[in-house]
Every structure is written in C-alpha cells, then in structure tokens.
Design a protein around this motif. Structure first.
Motif, PDB file in Angstrom:
ATOM      1  N   ASP A  23       0.849  -1.186   0.000  1.00 16.79           N
ATOM      2  CA  ASP A  23       0.000   0.000   0.000  1.00 16.79           C
ATOM      3  C   ASP A  23       0.883   1.233   0.000  1.00 16.79           C
ATOM      4  O   ASP A  23       1.900   1.288   0.681  1.00 16.79           O
ATOM      5  CB  ASP A  23      -0.886   0.011   1.248  1.00 16.79           C
ATOM      6  CG  ASP A  23      -1.999  -1.010   1.123  1.00 16.79           C
ATOM      7  OD1 ASP A  23      -2.351  -1.336  -0.019  1.00 16.79           O
ATOM      8  OD2 ASP A  23      -2.493  -1.474   2.161  1.00 16.79           O
ATOM      9  N   VAL A  24       0.457   2.178  -0.755  1.00 17.60           N
ATOM     10  CA  VAL A  24       1.199   3.432  -0.809  1.00 17.60           C
ATOM     11  C   VAL A  24       0.404   4.469  -0.044  1.00 17.60           C
ATOM     12  O   VAL A  24      -0.767   4.712  -0.336  1.00 17.60           O
ATOM     13  CB  VAL A  24       1.413   3.889  -2.260  1.00 17.60           C
ATOM     14  CG1 VAL A  24       2.134   5.227  -2.286  1.00 17.60           C
ATOM     15  CG2 VAL A  24       2.209   2.842  -3.021  1.00 17.60           C
ATOM     16  N   VAL A  25       1.013   5.009   0.945  1.00 21.54           N
ATOM     17  CA  VAL A  25       0.334   6.016   1.739  1.00 21.54           C
ATOM     18  C   VAL A  25       0.836   7.386   1.312  1.00 21.54           C
ATOM     19  O   VAL A  25       2.027   7.612   1.150  1.00 21.54           O
ATOM     20  CB  VAL A  25       0.573   5.783   3.241  1.00 21.54           C
ATOM     21  CG1 VAL A  25       2.053   5.741   3.558  1.00 21.54           C
ATOM     22  CG2 VAL A  25      -0.112   6.847   4.055  1.00 21.54           C
ATOM     23  N   ILE A  27       1.522  10.439   2.448  1.00 26.56           N
ATOM     24  CA  ILE A  27       1.757  11.189   3.673  1.00 26.56           C
ATOM     25  C   ILE A  27       2.125  12.617   3.320  1.00 26.56           C
ATOM     26  O   ILE A  27       3.075  12.846   2.576  1.00 26.56           O
ATOM     27  CB  ILE A  27       2.896  10.555   4.484  1.00 26.56           C
ATOM     28  CG1 ILE A  27       2.489   9.161   4.918  1.00 26.56           C
ATOM     29  CG2 ILE A  27       3.231  11.408   5.686  1.00 26.56           C
ATOM     30  CD1 ILE A  27       3.556   8.446   5.681  1.00 26.56           C
ATOM     31  N   PRO A  28       1.366  13.557   3.813  1.00 29.00           N
ATOM     32  CA  PRO A  28       1.721  14.948   3.513  1.00 29.00           C
ATOM     33  C   PRO A  28       3.037  15.324   4.173  1.00 29.00           C
ATOM     34  O   PRO A  28       3.300  14.949   5.306  1.00 29.00           O
ATOM     35  CB  PRO A  28       0.548  15.741   4.096  1.00 29.00           C
ATOM     36  CG  PRO A  28      -0.094  14.839   5.071  1.00 29.00           C
ATOM     37  CD  PRO A  28       0.182  13.433   4.654  1.00 29.00           C
ATOM     38  N   GLU A  29       3.810  16.004   3.438  1.00 27.41           N
ATOM     39  CA  GLU A  29       5.101  16.459   3.942  1.00 27.41           C
ATOM     40  C   GLU A  29       5.138  17.981   3.906  1.00 27.41           C
ATOM     41  O   GLU A  29       4.632  18.608   2.972  1.00 27.41           O
ATOM     42  CB  GLU A  29       6.230  15.910   3.074  1.00 27.41           C
ATOM     43  CG  GLU A  29       6.424  14.408   3.176  1.00 27.41           C
ATOM     44  CD  GLU A  29       7.004  13.989   4.513  1.00 27.41           C
ATOM     45  OE1 GLU A  29       7.657  14.832   5.150  1.00 27.41           O
ATOM     46  OE2 GLU A  29       6.777  12.842   4.917  1.00 27.41           O
ATOM     47  N   SER A  30       5.720  18.531   4.901  1.00 28.05           N
ATOM     48  CA  SER A  30       5.870  19.989   4.918  1.00 28.05           C
ATOM     49  C   SER A  30       6.735  20.432   3.749  1.00 28.05           C
ATOM     50  O   SER A  30       7.652  19.717   3.329  1.00 28.05           O
ATOM     51  CB  SER A  30       6.509  20.428   6.230  1.00 28.05           C
ATOM     52  OG  SER A  30       5.670  20.135   7.322  1.00 28.05           O
ATOM     53  N   ASN A  31       6.422  21.569   3.264  1.00 26.19           N
ATOM     54  CA  ASN A  31       7.221  22.100   2.170  1.00 26.19           C
ATOM     55  C   ASN A  31       7.441  23.592   2.384  1.00 26.19           C
ATOM     56  O   ASN A  31       6.913  24.190   3.320  1.00 26.19           O
ATOM     57  CB  ASN A  31       6.556  21.850   0.815  1.00 26.19           C
ATOM     58  CG  ASN A  31       5.220  22.537   0.702  1.00 26.19           C
ATOM     59  OD1 ASN A  31       4.685  23.027   1.694  1.00 26.19           O
ATOM     60  ND2 ASN A  31       4.674  22.602  -0.488  1.00 26.19           N
TER      61      ASN A  31
ATOM     62  N   GLN B 386       3.182  16.684  12.160  1.00 28.93           N
ATOM     63  CA  GLN B 386       2.337  17.761  11.654  1.00 28.93           C
ATOM     64  C   GLN B 386       3.043  18.338  10.443  1.00 28.93           C
ATOM     65  O   GLN B 386       4.239  18.641  10.497  1.00 28.93           O
ATOM     66  CB  GLN B 386       2.150  18.818  12.733  1.00 28.93           C
ATOM     67  CG  GLN B 386       1.327  20.007  12.269  1.00 28.93           C
ATOM     68  CD  GLN B 386       1.017  20.948  13.410  1.00 28.93           C
ATOM     69  OE1 GLN B 386       0.321  20.580  14.343  1.00 28.93           O
ATOM     70  NE2 GLN B 386       1.531  22.160  13.344  1.00 28.93           N
ATOM     71  N   ALA B 387       2.312  18.436   9.404  1.00 28.01           N
ATOM     72  CA  ALA B 387       2.895  18.939   8.163  1.00 28.01           C
ATOM     73  C   ALA B 387       2.140  20.175   7.715  1.00 28.01           C
ATOM     74  O   ALA B 387       0.915  20.189   7.691  1.00 28.01           O
ATOM     75  CB  ALA B 387       2.847  17.862   7.086  1.00 28.01           C
ATOM     76  N   TYR B 399      -0.896  13.815  11.154  1.00 28.85           N
ATOM     77  CA  TYR B 399      -1.131  12.416  10.818  1.00 28.85           C
ATOM     78  C   TYR B 399      -0.367  11.507  11.759  1.00 28.85           C
ATOM     79  O   TYR B 399       0.626  11.891  12.375  1.00 28.85           O
ATOM     80  CB  TYR B 399      -0.759  12.133   9.369  1.00 28.85           C
ATOM     81  CG  TYR B 399       0.664  12.432   8.988  1.00 28.85           C
ATOM     82  CD1 TYR B 399       1.019  13.688   8.509  1.00 28.85           C
ATOM     83  CD2 TYR B 399       1.647  11.455   9.084  1.00 28.85           C
ATOM     84  CE1 TYR B 399       2.314  13.961   8.143  1.00 28.85           C
ATOM     85  CE2 TYR B 399       2.942  11.718   8.722  1.00 28.85           C
ATOM     86  CZ  TYR B 399       3.271  12.977   8.257  1.00 28.85           C
ATOM     87  OH  TYR B 399       4.561  13.239   7.900  1.00 28.85           O
ATOM     88  N   LEU B 401       1.068   7.529  12.116  1.00 21.30           N
ATOM     89  CA  LEU B 401       1.378   6.213  11.560  1.00 21.30           C
ATOM     90  C   LEU B 401       1.766   5.313  12.718  1.00 21.30           C
ATOM     91  O   LEU B 401       2.675   5.634  13.478  1.00 21.30           O
ATOM     92  CB  LEU B 401       2.545   6.300  10.579  1.00 21.30           C
ATOM     93  CG  LEU B 401       2.238   6.785   9.167  1.00 21.30           C
ATOM     94  CD1 LEU B 401       3.522   7.068   8.438  1.00 21.30           C
ATOM     95  CD2 LEU B 401       1.437   5.755   8.418  1.00 21.30           C
ATOM     96  N   PHE B 440      -3.089   4.199   9.859  1.00 17.90           N
ATOM     97  CA  PHE B 440      -2.813   5.559   9.396  1.00 17.90           C
ATOM     98  C   PHE B 440      -4.038   6.418   9.613  1.00 17.90           C
ATOM     99  O   PHE B 440      -5.151   6.031   9.269  1.00 17.90           O
ATOM    100  CB  PHE B 440      -2.458   5.532   7.904  1.00 17.90           C
ATOM    101  CG  PHE B 440      -2.291   6.897   7.291  1.00 17.90           C
ATOM    102  CD1 PHE B 440      -1.208   7.685   7.623  1.00 17.90           C
ATOM    103  CD2 PHE B 440      -3.219   7.383   6.393  1.00 17.90           C
ATOM    104  CE1 PHE B 440      -1.050   8.936   7.065  1.00 17.90           C
ATOM    105  CE2 PHE B 440      -3.077   8.636   5.825  1.00 17.90           C
ATOM    106  CZ  PHE B 440      -1.983   9.414   6.166  1.00 17.90           C
ATOM    107  N   LEU B 442      -5.330  10.637   9.404  1.00 20.40           N
ATOM    108  CA  LEU B 442      -4.951  11.963   8.930  1.00 20.40           C
ATOM    109  C   LEU B 442      -6.000  12.966   9.381  1.00 20.40           C
ATOM    110  O   LEU B 442      -7.193  12.789   9.145  1.00 20.40           O
ATOM    111  CB  LEU B 442      -4.839  11.970   7.399  1.00 20.40           C
ATOM    112  CG  LEU B 442      -4.521  13.303   6.751  1.00 20.40           C
ATOM    113  CD1 LEU B 442      -3.142  13.782   7.144  1.00 20.40           C
ATOM    114  CD2 LEU B 442      -4.619  13.192   5.238  1.00 20.40           C
ATOM    115  N   VAL B 453      -6.005   1.268   7.175  1.00 12.19           N
ATOM    116  CA  VAL B 453      -4.939   0.325   7.508  1.00 12.19           C
ATOM    117  C   VAL B 453      -4.131   0.079   6.242  1.00 12.19           C
ATOM    118  O   VAL B 453      -4.689  -0.221   5.190  1.00 12.19           O
ATOM    119  CB  VAL B 453      -5.513  -1.003   8.032  1.00 12.19           C
ATOM    120  CG1 VAL B 453      -4.395  -2.012   8.241  1.00 12.19           C
ATOM    121  CG2 VAL B 453      -6.263  -0.765   9.332  1.00 12.19           C
ATOM    122  N   LEU B 454      -2.853   0.241   6.388  1.00 10.78           N
ATOM    123  CA  LEU B 454      -1.967   0.098   5.232  1.00 10.78           C
ATOM    124  C   LEU B 454      -1.069  -1.112   5.433  1.00 10.78           C
ATOM    125  O   LEU B 454      -0.687  -1.443   6.551  1.00 10.78           O
ATOM    126  CB  LEU B 454      -1.100   1.350   5.072  1.00 10.78           C
ATOM    127  CG  LEU B 454      -1.838   2.682   4.990  1.00 10.78           C
ATOM    128  CD1 LEU B 454      -0.861   3.823   5.073  1.00 10.78           C
ATOM    129  CD2 LEU B 454      -2.617   2.752   3.689  1.00 10.78           C
TER     130      LEU B 454
END
Lengths: 362, 522
Positions: A23-25, A27-31, B386-387, B399, B401, B440, B442, B453-454
C-alpha cells in the motif's frame, strides 16, 4: 525429493509474501512556501507569504474591456498585491496566450494615459457612402449607453459597439460591431455593399491588403455563403449582412452592415473606419502588466502612474497546477520595479519587489 | 655577643667529648616507662590531629628565618653518605633484596573499594566501536560455518573406499563361511560375486590399512593380534556369524561406516549397540560371540546413534570417527519477547514465527541454518507528525502512523555444542523486514480526513537487522527440540526521521522455539 519440493514451495511462498503489493500512503510532507512576495513599497519593507498569517494566493482571469487579464492576487486581508498580464493578439481568437507569455522575458506595464485611442463618430461614419443618410447615432458600448453621435475611447479594449441610428427620414435602426482599441491589429477588412433596385444586396470583402483565407457570409446570422462576395435576393426591411473573415495569419474578424432592401438610404457601414483612423502612436497593450496594491485601506495602481523606467523581469515561469476553478495556474518568478499611484490622488510611490506569483492562464 | 650555631655546636662537642656514660638496660626501661606513663593531660595534649600539627608548624616556622651561609651547605654536603654503585652492589645482593621484598610484600593488603574501580573505569578509553565485536564474531562464525561445509567429510575418500572394501570383504567372508563349498559367494545385497582369492586380497587390504588385522585360516577368519575380531568359519551354518569381541573397540576403526551404520535396521544396529555397551576391557571370549542375525532391531534415531558414537569415542579414546554429516531438516514454531525497538519506551514487543531449516552435526558440534518468517507485534512504534503544506495557501495536517505489525524474514546461523540431549548454541540471526501493517490516520485542521490500515509501508522501518544470540536447547523424544535464544539487535531498527523517539541501543529479545526434525529419503 518430496522434502525438497516442500522446502522449495515454502521458499517460493515466502518470496511471494515478501513481494506482495504494498500500500502506498500519501503522507503529507511539509514544504516551503510556494508563493511569496518580498520587497518595499515606498521605504517600507513588506513580505507576504501565501499560507502564512492568513495570506492566500488567488488566481483568476479577469476581463478588462473585453480582453482577458491573466491575474493573481496575494493577500492577507490588509495587504494585497494583484498582478495581471493582459492578453494580446486579441484579433486572433485561436492564439495560445501561455505559449507567448512563457516566452516573455521582459514586458512593460500598461499605462492609462487618458489619450483618445479611438473615436466613435457619426460624422466620420457618414463620410462613407453607405452611411450618408444618418441623422443621429446613439452609441452604446458593451450594452452600456455612452453618448450621442461621438464617443471617445481612452482605454484599450475589445468592445462591442452598437449604434442606434436615426436616419434623415426619421427611421431608426441598430447595428453592432466589434471594435478593437489600443491593441495590435494584424489584419483588418471592411464590407463593401450595395442595394439593388429590387432590394437585392451585393456584398464583398475589402481585405485592405491582407490575405484572406476564408469568408463566411451571414444574413441576419444565417450563413448564406463562403464566397468572396454574395448577392442576396430581394430583401425587404432591415437586415444585417455579416462577414466573418479568417485571414491567413490567423486573424479572424467579424463585421456587419445594415441594409434595407426596400429603402436604399437605410444603410449603415461597419465600424472599420474608426479602427482604421485610430492613432498609431499608442503602444499596444498586448501582454502588458498591470499592478494593483492595497495597503492599509489605500489602493494603488500602476496603470495611472508614469512607468517609463519600470520593468518586470521574468526569471522563471513554470506550470504549477490547477486552482479551485480547475484552470491552469503558472508560477511566475519575477523582479519588479514600478511606480504605483494612489487611486484618487496624485501620490506616486515607488515599489520594488521579488516575487513568485501565481497567475491563471486557462 | 651572640653565639652562632657553629660556635655553640663546637662548644658542646668540646664539653662532651670526654664524657662517658655506662649503659645499663634499666636506664632504657626506665626511660621507656616514662614514655608510656603519660598522664591524661599529656594524652590530651598530644591528642592533636595531623592537620592541627601542620597548621601549628606552619604558623611557627612562618616567622623563622635563617641566614644562609655557604659553609653550612658544604658542611652538610660533606656529611652526606656518598652513593657508590659498586659499594651499594656489594653491600646487598639482589637476592637479598628480592627476599626482603617478598617477605614484606606478603604482609601487604589493600582494601577494595568500589570507588577505586569506578575511578579506573573512568580512566579507560571509551570503546567507540562496540559493534565491531559483534560483527567480527558474526563474520568469524559465518566463516567457520562455510568452512565446515568443506571439512564435513569424516574420513578421507581413500579411507572410505578402503573401509567400504573392507566391509564388503568381511561381509563376503562371512557369507563365504556359510557357503564354504562354493568357489564364489554372493556378497551382501549386491549381486557382486567374489572369488576366494579376491576375498583374500581384500582382507589383505584390511590388514594393511589397520595394521592390526590379520588374515588367518585361508581368509575365512579375521582376528586381531590380541583380542579383536574373530570371525570363525561356520561352514554348516546358514547365518552369517561375524564374531566381535567386546574388548576390542579398535575394531570400530575398520567397521564399515556407511553400510553398517546409516541403515538403522538389520544386523548393523545391534553391532553398534553391542559395541557401545563395552564399558570395561574384558578378556576375549569366543563363547560370548554375538550372533548378529539373531539380535533384535533397536529403533535408534540418527542423533541417538551419533550420540552413542561420540560417547564411545570419548570412552575409548578413539580417533575421530563419525557418521557422514547428513543434514536433518526441521520445521520450527517460535515466539518471542523483545525490548522495545525505540527509546524512551516501557513497552515490549512480541513475535511469533514459523520456519524451516536444517541442522547437521559434526562430533559434538551442531550447525544450524534456517529461515523463519517472523510476525512482530509492536505498540509503540508511532509517528506523529504535523505537516504544513504550502500551496495557494497552506494546509496543516496532523497524521499518525502506527506500526502495529512488522513482517520479516529471519535467517538462523548457529553453532551448538551438544552434551547429551542438551545443546548450547551461539549464532547470529540476520533479518529482513519485508512488510508491515500500519494504522494511518490523517487530521486536517482537527477534522479527521482519513483513517485506514496500510500494508507494506516501510518508511519508518529499517529493513535489515542482525542479532547475535546465545541459546540453549534440549532434545525431546519424537525428534522435538525445545530451545531458547537470547539475542540483541545490533543494528538500528527504525528510521528515526519517521518515528517518535530514538533507536533503542541493543534491545534484547528472547525467543522460545519448538523444532520438529524431519527425516527425508532413506
């Protein structure tokens, strides 16, 4: 042998397990901030970052006098900078603005000088044979009444001009045409026409030296032919003869004349004469920049200030994504130096900044 | 007029040079008694600490000053005893010094205090590469394991061949005894027929090979010089009759290795059982010969055979003789507990797994290799982040994990030492994590946007691991082995960038396993 097969089976099973789909999650990443503007207005520094302190980068396409302005506005509520790029080649409906804009390195700021760009004049129009029996014209632009007989256009634009004509015999009629002011015209034409004794109308295209690729004739918006000229049957009453001409260079213009098959004096030419007689010293507004600033409740505009020394140097332009309206947004990186004038006053303020700006270009 | 010290000294010496006193022991006793007969006041007066004495001395001498004169120093220097090496060497021998040192040092003792050790430990250089020992140990072990594959043959191929030939000869000879009228004899299960003279030749080879076996009586009997093998001719018997004297364990050297032992059936097993029962040397008695054909079949597992052979070797001090190192395959179920992979954490991780592998034994050493599929359960490997994602504006995402399960393949490379049914193991367990189950969730601006669930998300987990271990196992009936391994993960297990906390250094785990050995083929 059986045991070895079992082991092999187990090994293959483990390998299959190990290589099963993952599974590909997302995930938000800060930028880092994408859109920001930092510089000075007057002597006061400012920095506005989309995403911080409530600032947001709005992107939209506005229409100014019938011409698209590809715009963006970064604002935090109390301070905002709006920058737009006027479309160009307005007589070429099929042009791709983004192809042109992305190749622009430097461009100029638009300037509203207040000088006449084009004059809609009854007198000028009645110099033509087809309009010599006009007594009076009420002009309206884009559906808005302007004035009687003569209207001066000082802002560039692509206008839809209508003339409510009163003939010398008191008859009235209306005719509308597209008029382009302040933008570069790469080709033009006018309709030559005549009304016969039986009410038949003969019309042809005066290409004014431009190469015509195709002509489509309409009578009262009904397509009647695509030859160089047309001859209609007997027409009684008012009718509109329209020619849509596509030139070889991509310019497409559409013009109309008013005819009355039962009265040859009730005719009006198209408005090409106004475009033809417009002053040529005015710099066309194609792909010029405009800038609006709002700070502490005061509004500033670059179009009302003299900006001979102003510049906008584009250091980068790339596609960013789509905005909420689903239109394409481009990220423009630029260094800007400009004068802005407070609206309603004569106060002019220098402004310079470096920006990464979002502009919608559909 | 003031007197100088030198003048006072000279005056004193002049006055006393003619004085003489008779020494009497009672004078000394009297003086000595006066020393001990101190009054309490005197005692109190002398009950003064060293520090106070130092202080008094320093305050007293602070005001003192002495005039330095060169002649004082010259006088002092002249009075010193000059050190002359030769004289010193002659005055006291090294041996005397040595004796003195030893005699006095015997009386020395030092009180041990923990602080001394702590202080010394602090002075020791810090080991900056503690993992090196583990890696080195692991590398050596792997090397030994590989080397063992090449040295696994118990005897040389030449010896094997000769032993095989000997086996055929003995067997053929026995058969020959039961078919003495025939010129050719059927040998064992094969259809090979040997002539008498061929049998003789083979027997000669045995004699040459062992230096203790002789061919007697026309090749129909094999015996040793002293006790040993006595294979008598039994011309009328239909059964074979290889007589083995129990007092001659050296015969085992010439016993056929593969044909006689590998097959746990028929006549060979009783042979070994009988040999194993030899505890004390006995005078060879022909009447106690064992008639192999009538012995019951003993159901011994291979490992038991190995064990008995090893015991026999130990008892009779035989040269190395073992069965071939044929691996025994096994399947395994295991479960374990581990310290958390991260710190700080007071949680434990657990695991279950299944595996398979094989083990082979060489003497008392057993080598094990296999692979286990391990299912690790964790409840503290969590990533909360936190993003802030910028775009036209910005969105703040929170989020989580949570790595609930981690699936890994774990190899087992172990070497054990067997004593009886017990075995001590050391080894390493390299592992590869290939999957995970991750919870997971969010949240965007405090609103839950997503929860799922991943499987297979491995960003926070480092895939490779390595655990040195020690272990103990015990063999139970029915080819079942129960064992316990204690290991420590020497490689960092989590990617700290994606996990709350830091890698726990050397988390220790315990693993309990049940193995069932499986015999394939023969």
């Amino acid at each position: 042998m059986k045991g070895r097969k079992s082991i092999l089976f187990c090994a293959v099973g483990l390998l299959a397990l190990a290589s099963c789909k993952k599974d590909v999650v997302d995930i938000p990443e800060s930028n880092d901030p994408v859109f920001r503007t930092i510089g000075t207005i007057g002597t006061e520094p400012f920095e506005i970052v989309a995403g911080d302190n409530g600032a947001y980068m709005f992107t939209m396409t506005e229409v100014q006098n019938g011409v698209d302005v590809f715009s963006g506005k970064i604002s935090d509520g109390s301070f905002s900078i709006e920058m737009g790029i006027y479309d160009g080649m307005v007589d070429r409906p099929s042009h791709e603005a983004v192809d042109i804009i992305t190749n622009i390195i430097s461009t100029e700021f638009s300037h509203n000088t207040g000088f006449p760009l084009l004059t809609l004049s009854k007198d000028e129009l009645t110099t033509m044979a087809g309009s010599q029996y006009i007594e009076q014209i009420v002009w309206s632009i884009d559906g808005i009444y302007q004035d009687l007989n003569e209207v001066v256009i000082t802002e560039p634009g692509k206008y839809y001009v209508c003339a409510d004509v009163t003939f010398l015999d008191g008859a009235t009629a209306s005719i509308c045409n597209e008029v382009i002011a302040g933008y570069k015209l790469d080709a033009n034409f006018m309709i030559d026409f005549s009304v016969g004794l039986q009410g038949a109308v003969t019309a042809s295209v005066d290409d004014m030296g431009n190469t015509v690729q195709e002509v489509r004739w309409f009578v009262d918006e009904d397509l009647v032919g695509n030859t160089e000229y047309i001859e209609t049957g007997s027409l009684s009453g008012y009718h509109t003869i329209t020619a849509e001409v596509e030139f070889e260079n991509g310019v497409v213009r559409r013009k109309s004349v008013l005819v009355d098959g039962s009265n040859e004096q009730h005719t009006v030419n198209d408005f090409t004469i106004f475009e033809y007689q417009a002053p040529t010293t005015v710099e066309p507004r194609d792909f010029n920049i405009r800038l609006f600033v709002e700070k502490d409740g005061k509004k500033y505009s670059s179009e009302t200030a003299k900006n001979e020394d102003a510049y906008l140097l584009i250091t980068g332009l790339e596609y960013y994504g789509k905005n909420d309206a689903g239109n394409n947004v481009y990220k423009v990186s630029a260094d800007v130096k400009v004068q802005v004038r407070e609206v309603g006053t004569s106060n002019t303020t220098p402004m310079s900044f470096t920006t990464v700006f979002g502009i919608e270009i559909p | 007029m003031s007197w100088t010290d030198g003048e006072i000294d000279k005056l004193f010496q002049d006055r006393v040079k003619d004085l003489s006193f008779e020494y009497k022991g009672e004078y000394w006793n009297q003086f000595n008694a006066s020393l001990s007969a101190r009054t309490p006041e005197m005692a109190a007066a002398t009950a003064i600490t060293d520090a106070e004495i130092d202080k008094l001395y320093q305050s007293s001498v602070a005001q003192l000053s002495f005039e330095y004169k060169k002649e004082y120093w010259e006088s002092f220097d002249a009075s010193r005893v000059k050190y002359v090496p030769e004289v010193a060497a002659a005055s006291i021998a090294d041996t005397v010094i040595d004796q003195l040192y030893q005699a006095n040092s015997k009386g020395l003792s030092f009180e041990y205090k923990d602080a001394y050790w702590t202080e010394m430990a602090a002075m020791l250089p810090q080991n900056r590469r503690p993992d090196f020992l583990w890696f080195g140990t692991a590398a050596v072990f792997v090397g030994l394991l590989i080397a063992t594959l090449f040295i696994g043959e118990p005897v040389s191929s030449t010896t094997d061949r000769l032993l095989t030939e000997n086996s055929a000869t003995i067997d053929g000879n026995n058969r020959n005894k039961s078919n003495s009228n025939n010129s050719a004899n059927e040998i064992n299960d094969t259809d090979q027929v040997l002539e008498n003279n061929q049998v003789d030749n083979l027997l000669d080879k045995i004699a040459e090979n062992t230096n203790s076996v002789q061919v007697l009586e026309n090749g129909n009997s094999v015996t040793t010089n002293s006790t040993g093998l006595n294979s008598e001719p039994t011309s009328t018997s239909e059964s074979t009759g290889m007589n083995i004297s129990p007092s001659n364990p050296s015969l085992s050297q010439n016993l056929p290795s593969e044909p006689a032992i590998v097959e746990p059936r028929g006549s060979a097993i009783p042979n070994l059982a009988n040999v194993n029962n030899i505890q004390t040397p006995v005078t060879p008695v022909v009447d106690e010969d064992i008639f192999i054909g009538d012995l019951p079949t003993v159901d011994l597992e291979r490992e038991e055979l190995d064990e008995q052979i090893v015991n026999l070797q130990d008892q009779v001090n035989m040269p190395d003789f073992r069965m071939p190192t044929i691996p025994r395959f096994y399947v395994e179920l295991n479960g374990g507990l581990s310290q958390s992979l991260i710190t700080p954490s007071d949680r434990f991780s657990s695991s279950v797994g299944v595996g398979l592998g094989f083990q082979f034994q060489k003497g008392r050493f057993a080598f094990t290799t296999g692979v286990n599929g391990i299912w690790n359960f964790h409840d503290d490997i969590v990533l909360n982040r936190q993003a802030k994602v910028y775009g036209f504006g910005s969105d703040v995402y929170q989020y989580t994990l949570k790595y609930d399960h981690i699936y890994s393949l774990e190899a087992v490379l172990a070497m054990g030492y067997k004593f009886g049914i017990h075995q001590i193991n050391v080894g390493i367990r390299p592992s590869y994590a290939f999957g995970s189950k991750v919870g997971f969730s969010l949240m965007e601006e405090d609103v839950e946007m997503e929860r799922e669930v991943l499987y297979g998300h491995m960003e926070g987990i480092k895939r490779f691991g390595l655990k040195p271990m020690i272990g103990y196992s015990i063999d139970l009936p029915s080819n079942i082995t129960i064992g316990l391994n204690i290991g420590a993960q020497i490689m960092s297990s989590v990617n700290e960038e994606y996990i709350n906390g830091q890698n726990n250094r050397l988390p220790i785990d315990g693993q309990l396993y049940f193995r069932k050995s499986i015999s394939f083929g023969r």
